[in-house]
Design an enzyme around this catalytic site. Structure first.
Site, PDB file in Angstrom:
ATOM      1  N   THR A   1      92.293  11.041  25.987  1.00  0.00           N
ATOM      2  CA  THR A   1      92.213   9.821  25.196  1.00  0.00           C
ATOM      3  C   THR A   1      92.346   8.626  26.128  1.00  0.00           C
ATOM      4  O   THR A   1      92.841   8.746  27.254  1.00  0.00           O
ATOM      5  CB  THR A   1      93.334   9.768  24.142  1.00  0.00           C
TER       6      THR A   1
ATOM      7  N   ASP B   1      98.123   2.166  11.001  1.00  0.00           N
ATOM      8  CA  ASP B   1      98.752   2.109  12.321  1.00  0.00           C
ATOM      9  C   ASP B   1      99.825   1.029  12.275  1.00  0.00           C
ATOM     10  O   ASP B   1      99.756   0.101  11.452  1.00  0.00           O
ATOM     11  CB  ASP B   1      97.718   1.792  13.409  1.00  0.00           C
TER      12      ASP B   1
ATOM     13  N   TYR C   1     109.907  15.461  21.934  1.00  0.00           N
ATOM     14  CA  TYR C   1     108.548  15.709  21.444  1.00  0.00           C
ATOM     15  C   TYR C   1     108.393  17.162  21.005  1.00  0.00           C
ATOM     16  O   TYR C   1     107.891  17.449  19.921  1.00  0.00           O
ATOM     17  CB  TYR C   1     107.532  15.367  22.530  1.00  0.00           C
TER      18      TYR C   1
ATOM     19  N   ASP D   1     104.373   1.047   8.847  1.00  0.00           N
ATOM     20  CA  ASP D   1     105.395   1.689   9.669  1.00  0.00           C
ATOM     21  C   ASP D   1     105.809   2.968   8.950  1.00  0.00           C
ATOM     22  O   ASP D   1     106.413   2.928   7.874  1.00  0.00           O
ATOM     23  CB  ASP D   1     106.584   0.745   9.838  1.00  0.00           C
TER      24      ASP D   1
ATOM     25  N   ASN E   1      99.426  11.936  11.152  1.00  0.00           N
ATOM     26  CA  ASN E   1      99.084  12.114  12.557  1.00  0.00           C
ATOM     27  C   ASN E   1      99.919  11.259  13.508  1.00  0.00           C
ATOM     28  O   ASN E   1     100.080  11.619  14.677  1.00  0.00           O
ATOM     29  CB  ASN E   1      97.594  11.797  12.750  1.00  0.00           C
TER      30      ASN E   1
ATOM     31  N   LYS F   1     107.659  18.358  17.143  1.00  0.00           N
ATOM     32  CA  LYS F   1     106.393  19.035  16.847  1.00  0.00           C
ATOM     33  C   LYS F   1     106.622  20.462  16.358  1.00  0.00           C
ATOM     34  O   LYS F   1     105.809  20.995  15.601  1.00  0.00           O
ATOM     35  CB  LYS F   1     105.472  19.004  18.070  1.00  0.00           C
TER      36      LYS F   1
END
Length: 298
Positions: free
Chosen positions: A231, A71, A196, A97, A124, A200
């Site tokens: 989440t 992360d 986005y 990164d 991910n 995707k």
């Protein structure tokens, strides 16, 4: 049936008629173990400090894989590692990164030559593009070009960096690359931002081409396309929470998904059970790709 994993407690519908099948228990467990055996595999999950990435990494660690969570935010990783340690699960973490290819390449090189090797990489990590054209500020006439570039850098360039570094260092003969797409990249969705949706959709093209290129090495490349998952990060975003009812409308099951419902797919795509699946987009969206956005007004 109520399932608790990490900090999330959720109710999953029970299996009708679950019980003795007449098959000896030892044989049943042996078959399941052979199909979904990920014990000892070296697994990396980017965006692993929270959300979908953390859940996928947790499920694989519980199944016996050696998991490294990546992360860009170190505090998230520290919290995740501490939480998992309290559950008796040991994972490695690394701040990285994904927009920096050299950094990823060096990290994957180290993992390749580690005790556990490198067998599975989940690309991910991603960021949101903000509001889609359902609201005026998200329409193409008012495109935020700075945000557009940020999302492309992380979601598309970051994904190809991860895939490229993985392909250089993954184990030949048993390798898995799994890229997180989205139902918003599969069909039109007025609640999803342009950047986005574009990124995707773009990663699906990357997956298909890489699947062909890497097949001769025994490396499969697939995409997973989640719909609406609950989440903690999403729940903390008032704008996102305000549109939950509309997102639910464009699910055939008419509900959002709970994080434990991702676990089976995560283990499947990493395991021997998926050995003949490559170049695929595996939707986990409650049938959302078949419903479409027609019930949501612009």
């Amino acid at each position: 049936m109520t399932t608790t994993t990490g900090t999330t407690t959720s109710t999953i519908p029970p299996v009708p008629g679950a019980g003795p099948s007449g098959v000896p228990e030892e044989r049943r467990l042996q078959k399941l173990g052979e199909l979904f055996d990920v014990r000892g595999l070296g697994v990396v999950v980017t965006g692993g400090g929270s959300g979908l990435g953390l859940r996928m990494g947790t499920a694989l660690a519980e199944a016996g894989a050696h998991v490294t969570l990546l992360d860009v935010v170190g505090d998230r990783l520290d919290e995740a590692r501490t939480d998992l340690a309290e559950q008796g699960l040991q994972v490695d973490v690394a701040v990285a990164d994904i927009t920096d290819f050299d950094q990823l390449d060096a990290l994957f090189d180290r993992l390749e030559h580690s005790e556990h090797g490198l067998h599975v990489v989940f690309a991910n990590a991603g960021i949101s593009a903000g509001i889609g054209p359902r609201l005026r500020t998200g329409r193409i006439t008012d495109l935020d070009r700075e945000r557009w570039q940020q999302v492309l850098d992380v979601n598309l360039t970051g994904a190809v960096n991860t895939m490229s570094a993985a392909a250089r260092h993954l184990n030949t003969g048993y390798g898995r690359i799994v890229v997180t797409s989205s139902v918003g990249g599969i069909r039109a969705d007025p609640m999803v931002g342009y950047a986005y949706a574009s990124t995707k959709a773009g990663v699906v093209g990357l997956v298909r081409n890489a699947a062909l290129e890497l097949a001769h090495r025994g490396i499969t490349v697939n995409a997973v396309a989640p719909g609406l998952f609950e989440t903690n990060i999403r729940k903390a975003n008032p704008a996102a929470e305000a549109m939950t009812a509309d997102f639910v409308k464009v699910s055939a099951l008419k509900r959002s998904a709970q994080l434990p419902e991702l676990e089976g797919l995560a283990v499947y795509v990493a395991s021997p059970a998926s050995s003949y699946v490559t170049g695929a987009v595996l939707n986990i969206d409650g049938g959302g790709q078949h419903v479409g956005p027609n019930d949501v007004e612009l």
